[in-house]
Design a protein around this motif. Sequence first.
Motif, PDB file in Angstrom:
ATOM      1  N   ARG A  24       6.561   7.347   1.387  1.00 28.45           N
ATOM      2  CA  ARG A  24       6.860   7.110  -0.036  1.00 28.45           C
ATOM      3  C   ARG A  24       7.928   8.292  -0.323  1.00 28.45           C
ATOM      4  O   ARG A  24       7.676   9.479   0.049  1.00 28.45           O
ATOM      5  CB  ARG A  24       5.493   7.391  -1.056  1.00 28.45           C
ATOM      6  N   PRO A  25       9.126   7.907  -1.090  1.00 28.99           N
ATOM      7  CA  PRO A  25       9.924   8.832  -1.436  1.00 28.99           C
ATOM      8  C   PRO A  25       9.245  10.116  -2.060  1.00 28.99           C
ATOM      9  O   PRO A  25       9.629  11.345  -1.866  1.00 28.99           O
ATOM     10  CB  PRO A  25      10.928   8.153  -2.409  1.00 28.99           C
ATOM     11  N   GLY A  26       8.387   9.732  -3.036  1.00 25.10           N
ATOM     12  CA  GLY A  26       7.677  10.989  -3.642  1.00 25.10           C
ATOM     13  C   GLY A  26       6.840  11.810  -2.708  1.00 25.10           C
ATOM     14  O   GLY A  26       6.979  13.045  -3.134  1.00 25.10           O
ATOM     15  N   THR A  27       6.232  11.437  -1.719  1.00 24.99           N
ATOM     16  CA  THR A  27       5.738  11.957  -0.595  1.00 24.99           C
ATOM     17  C   THR A  27       6.636  12.930   0.048  1.00 24.99           C
ATOM     18  O   THR A  27       6.107  14.182   0.243  1.00 24.99           O
ATOM     19  CB  THR A  27       4.778  11.296   0.324  1.00 24.99           C
ATOM     20  N   ILE A  28       7.665  12.521   0.233  1.00 20.42           N
ATOM     21  CA  ILE A  28       8.686  13.021   1.044  1.00 20.42           C
ATOM     22  C   ILE A  28       9.129  14.586   0.173  1.00 20.42           C
ATOM     23  O   ILE A  28       9.260  15.610   0.656  1.00 20.42           O
ATOM     24  CB  ILE A  28      10.007  12.294   1.243  1.00 20.42           C
ATOM     25  N   ILE A  29       9.210  14.226  -1.117  1.00 23.97           N
ATOM     26  CA  ILE A  29       9.649  15.166  -2.034  1.00 23.97           C
ATOM     27  C   ILE A  29       8.654  16.431  -1.901  1.00 23.97           C
ATOM     28  O   ILE A  29       8.838  17.674  -1.941  1.00 23.97           O
ATOM     29  CB  ILE A  29      10.129  14.832  -3.215  1.00 23.97           C
ATOM     30  N   GLY A  34      16.633  20.370   3.026  1.00 25.83           N
ATOM     31  CA  GLY A  34      17.721  19.338   3.413  1.00 25.83           C
ATOM     32  C   GLY A  34      17.858  18.070   2.749  1.00 25.83           C
ATOM     33  O   GLY A  34      18.622  17.165   3.080  1.00 25.83           O
ATOM     34  N   LEU A  35      16.683  17.878   1.746  1.00 27.31           N
ATOM     35  CA  LEU A  35      16.965  16.305   0.979  1.00 27.31           C
ATOM     36  C   LEU A  35      18.157  16.287   0.266  1.00 27.31           C
ATOM     37  O   LEU A  35      18.773  17.078  -0.422  1.00 27.31           O
ATOM     38  CB  LEU A  35      15.555  16.294   0.355  1.00 27.31           C
ATOM     39  N   PRO A  36      18.691  14.886   0.542  1.00 29.43           N
ATOM     40  CA  PRO A  36      19.753  14.624  -0.317  1.00 29.43           C
ATOM     41  C   PRO A  36      19.776  14.501  -1.789  1.00 29.43           C
ATOM     42  O   PRO A  36      20.585  14.678  -2.377  1.00 29.43           O
ATOM     43  CB  PRO A  36      20.348  13.477   0.504  1.00 29.43           C
ATOM     44  N   GLU A  37      18.375  14.166  -2.037  1.00 28.75           N
ATOM     45  CA  GLU A  37      18.134  13.644  -3.312  1.00 28.75           C
ATOM     46  C   GLU A  37      16.818  14.479  -3.769  1.00 28.75           C
ATOM     47  O   GLU A  37      15.798  14.568  -2.814  1.00 28.75           O
ATOM     48  CB  GLU A  37      18.073  12.307  -3.572  1.00 28.75           C
ATOM     49  N   THR A  38      16.449  14.855  -4.736  1.00 28.32           N
ATOM     50  CA  THR A  38      15.048  15.238  -5.204  1.00 28.32           C
ATOM     51  C   THR A  38      14.289  14.459  -6.329  1.00 28.32           C
ATOM     52  O   THR A  38      13.260  15.010  -6.821  1.00 28.32           O
ATOM     53  CB  THR A  38      15.377  16.756  -5.721  1.00 28.32           C
ATOM     54  N   GLU A  39      14.606  13.497  -6.512  1.00 27.63           N
ATOM     55  CA  GLU A  39      13.918  12.382  -7.466  1.00 27.63           C
ATOM     56  C   GLU A  39      13.733  11.277  -6.645  1.00 27.63           C
ATOM     57  O   GLU A  39      14.482  10.935  -5.965  1.00 27.63           O
ATOM     58  CB  GLU A  39      15.012  11.975  -8.644  1.00 27.63           C
ATOM     59  N   PRO A  40      12.606  10.822  -6.560  1.00 24.96           N
ATOM     60  CA  PRO A  40      11.951   9.652  -5.881  1.00 24.96           C
ATOM     61  C   PRO A  40      12.540   8.588  -5.936  1.00 24.96           C
ATOM     62  O   PRO A  40      13.055   7.954  -4.838  1.00 24.96           O
ATOM     63  CB  PRO A  40      10.702   9.387  -6.466  1.00 24.96           C
ATOM     64  N   ASP A  41      13.092   7.973  -7.029  1.00 23.88           N
ATOM     65  CA  ASP A  41      13.897   6.611  -7.030  1.00 23.88           C
ATOM     66  C   ASP A  41      15.470   6.920  -6.638  1.00 23.88           C
ATOM     67  O   ASP A  41      15.728   6.115  -5.597  1.00 23.88           O
ATOM     68  CB  ASP A  41      14.078   6.076  -8.507  1.00 23.88           C
ATOM     69  N   LYS A  42      15.894   8.107  -6.864  1.00 22.76           N
ATOM     70  CA  LYS A  42      17.311   8.194  -6.115  1.00 22.76           C
ATOM     71  C   LYS A  42      17.294   8.532  -4.642  1.00 22.76           C
ATOM     72  O   LYS A  42      17.895   8.177  -3.995  1.00 22.76           O
ATOM     73  CB  LYS A  42      17.911   9.310  -6.983  1.00 22.76           C
ATOM     74  N   LEU A  43      16.088   9.356  -4.074  1.00 23.88           N
ATOM     75  CA  LEU A  43      15.841   9.422  -2.804  1.00 23.88           C
ATOM     76  C   LEU A  43      15.773   8.158  -2.200  1.00 23.88           C
ATOM     77  O   LEU A  43      16.142   7.631  -0.828  1.00 23.88           O
ATOM     78  CB  LEU A  43      14.748  10.432  -2.502  1.00 23.88           C
ATOM     79  N   PHE A  67      18.168   6.509   1.272  1.00 16.53           N
ATOM     80  CA  PHE A  67      17.567   5.984   2.328  1.00 16.53           C
ATOM     81  C   PHE A  67      17.764   4.777   2.680  1.00 16.53           C
ATOM     82  O   PHE A  67      18.469   4.306   3.784  1.00 16.53           O
ATOM     83  CB  PHE A  67      16.056   6.196   2.627  1.00 16.53           C
ATOM     84  N   ARG A  68      17.822   3.744   1.822  1.00 14.77           N
ATOM     85  CA  ARG A  68      18.156   2.404   1.987  1.00 14.77           C
ATOM     86  C   ARG A  68      19.901   2.129   2.219  1.00 14.77           C
ATOM     87  O   ARG A  68      20.211   1.424   3.099  1.00 14.77           O
ATOM     88  CB  ARG A  68      17.813   1.520   0.718  1.00 14.77           C
ATOM     89  N   GLU A  69      20.538   3.128   1.529  1.00 18.00           N
ATOM     90  CA  GLU A  69      22.169   2.804   1.546  1.00 18.00           C
ATOM     91  C   GLU A  69      22.455   3.678   2.846  1.00 18.00           C
ATOM     92  O   GLU A  69      23.381   3.208   3.412  1.00 18.00           O
ATOM     93  CB  GLU A  69      22.564   3.468   0.359  1.00 18.00           C
ATOM     94  N   ALA A  70      21.882   4.618   3.256  1.00 24.10           N
ATOM     95  CA  ALA A  70      22.173   5.195   4.429  1.00 24.10           C
ATOM     96  C   ALA A  70      22.024   4.309   5.663  1.00 24.10           C
ATOM     97  O   ALA A  70      22.790   4.412   6.677  1.00 24.10           O
ATOM     98  CB  ALA A  70      21.700   6.604   4.611  1.00 24.10           C
ATOM     99  N   ALA A  71      20.962   3.654   5.543  1.00 24.07           N
ATOM    100  CA  ALA A  71      20.630   3.017   6.642  1.00 24.07           C
ATOM    101  C   ALA A  71      21.288   1.551   6.758  1.00 24.07           C
ATOM    102  O   ALA A  71      21.194   1.127   7.912  1.00 24.07           O
ATOM    103  CB  ALA A  71      19.139   2.705   6.659  1.00 24.07           C
ATOM    104  N   ASP A  72      21.765   1.013   5.819  1.00 23.38           N
ATOM    105  CA  ASP A  72      22.456  -0.152   5.503  1.00 23.38           C
ATOM    106  C   ASP A  72      24.001   0.082   6.108  1.00 23.38           C
ATOM    107  O   ASP A  72      24.791  -0.052   5.301  1.00 23.38           O
ATOM    108  CB  ASP A  72      22.469  -0.682   3.959  1.00 23.38           C
ATOM    109  N   LEU A 110      10.935   2.285   4.538  1.00 23.44           N
ATOM    110  CA  LEU A 110      11.424   3.242   3.642  1.00 23.44           C
ATOM    111  C   LEU A 110      13.079   2.704   3.957  1.00 23.44           C
ATOM    112  O   LEU A 110      13.586   2.629   2.877  1.00 23.44           O
ATOM    113  CB  LEU A 110      11.254   4.559   3.731  1.00 23.44           C
ATOM    114  N   MET A 111      13.597   2.686   5.016  1.00 26.84           N
ATOM    115  CA  MET A 111      15.045   2.685   5.218  1.00 26.84           C
ATOM    116  C   MET A 111      15.257   1.351   4.862  1.00 26.84           C
ATOM    117  O   MET A 111      16.603   1.107   4.481  1.00 26.84           O
ATOM    118  CB  MET A 111      15.220   2.762   6.702  1.00 26.84           C
ATOM    119  N   SER A 112      14.545   0.357   5.012  1.00 31.77           N
ATOM    120  CA  SER A 112      14.880  -0.916   4.814  1.00 31.77           C
ATOM    121  C   SER A 112      14.502  -1.441   3.310  1.00 31.77           C
ATOM    122  O   SER A 112      14.908  -2.772   2.951  1.00 31.77           O
ATOM    123  CB  SER A 112      14.179  -2.091   5.808  1.00 31.77           C
ATOM    124  N   GLY A 113      13.893  -0.673   2.808  1.00 29.24           N
ATOM    125  CA  GLY A 113      13.205  -1.013   1.338  1.00 29.24           C
ATOM    126  C   GLY A 113      12.413  -2.358   1.343  1.00 29.24           C
ATOM    127  O   GLY A 113      12.610  -3.098   0.314  1.00 29.24           O
TER     128      GLY A 113
END
Length: 378
Positions: A31-36, A46-55, A59-64, A307-310
């Motif tokens: 879960r993005p919130g768990t990662i944060i 090293g996280l690129p975002e610190t808000e769950p929705d944005k994170l 992940f989806r965009e980086a994987a796509d 997570l990566m594939s949403g």
Amino acid sequence: MTSQTLDSPTGDQIRRAPKVLLHDHLDGGLRPGTIIDLARETGYTGLPETEPDKLGIWFREAADSGSLERYLETFAHTCAVMQTREALVRVAAECAEDLAEDGVVYAEVRYAPEQHLEGGLTLEEVVEAVNEGFREGERRARESGHRIRVGALLTAMRHAARALEIAELANRHRDTGVVGFDIAGAEAGFPPTRHLDAFEYLKRENNHFTIHAGEAFGLPSIWQALQWCGADRLGHGVRIIDDITVAEDGSVKLGRLAAYVRDKRIPLEMCPTSNLQTGAADSYKDHPIGLLRKLHFRATVNTDNRLMSGTSMSREFELLTEAFGYTLDDMQWFTVNAMKSAFIPFDERLAMINDVIKPGYAELKSAWLFKQTATTGN
């Protein structure tokens, strides 16, 4: 049941249908919130975002990207926050909860113990923590009115040299929640034959293993996984389509490898959304799973990395239903295929099919028939 033709299931029916998942990566489903939360607790910056929705979106965009190698890079962040016993227990418990909430009744979730040692844990401690988390997640699911059983697959990385060590680890824990072994990572340049000692060991121990093959590389990797290594299942196996010819008149000819895979009932752990992200397929409508279903290969539907594939199992089936017009009967076919191919004892697989899966689909079909009868008055 009835001569009436089932309609494509609704989203609610798909979510309620019992589902079986064979190919899901623990470090690809946080879960993005768990990662944060875990990054904050462990000091990872090293996280690129610190808000769950944005994170989650990141992940989806980086994987796509259309590249398996780029897709795999996203795991640096999830693995970074999974280096303590507490983190592993939490992630595994939430994994079981999330799958159960989505209607998954049996899952085999894989992870690479060697990627969780940076905080000082031993391989044994990693496995014990993940197993504890899965049991806790199963317990929480029961309390929420859901039923799920989760088995672990221990993964060795193809580019490393610890496959035999991880295979031995899997064998030691085969009676405490670990149901098999896997190798993963970039296929090109790292053939499964580099790890023959691990596969030979597992065969001597009468243990189960699957191999990532036929995703980014192609038919040679499938052939090696089966004929050199003796894999019980193929992780993805989507490139088996390269050995199938469809003529202009619609007739189909199977090459010898494709015929072998079908005739031997070798399970294919297909992950449609992930395959699109890594360039192994162009669209859901063009995904090989459609033809493989028609040809009665033992195809199964899986998430790979939620997570990566949403994605989720329900979303995968919703997308396939939209692409191919699948019904509840098709969903049941895929689900029974997966349960038949699980790495637990035969009697336990049979009980899941007869006591959980078939009754679950029968209930959904009966509800559909009742609704149709009430609507038409027939």
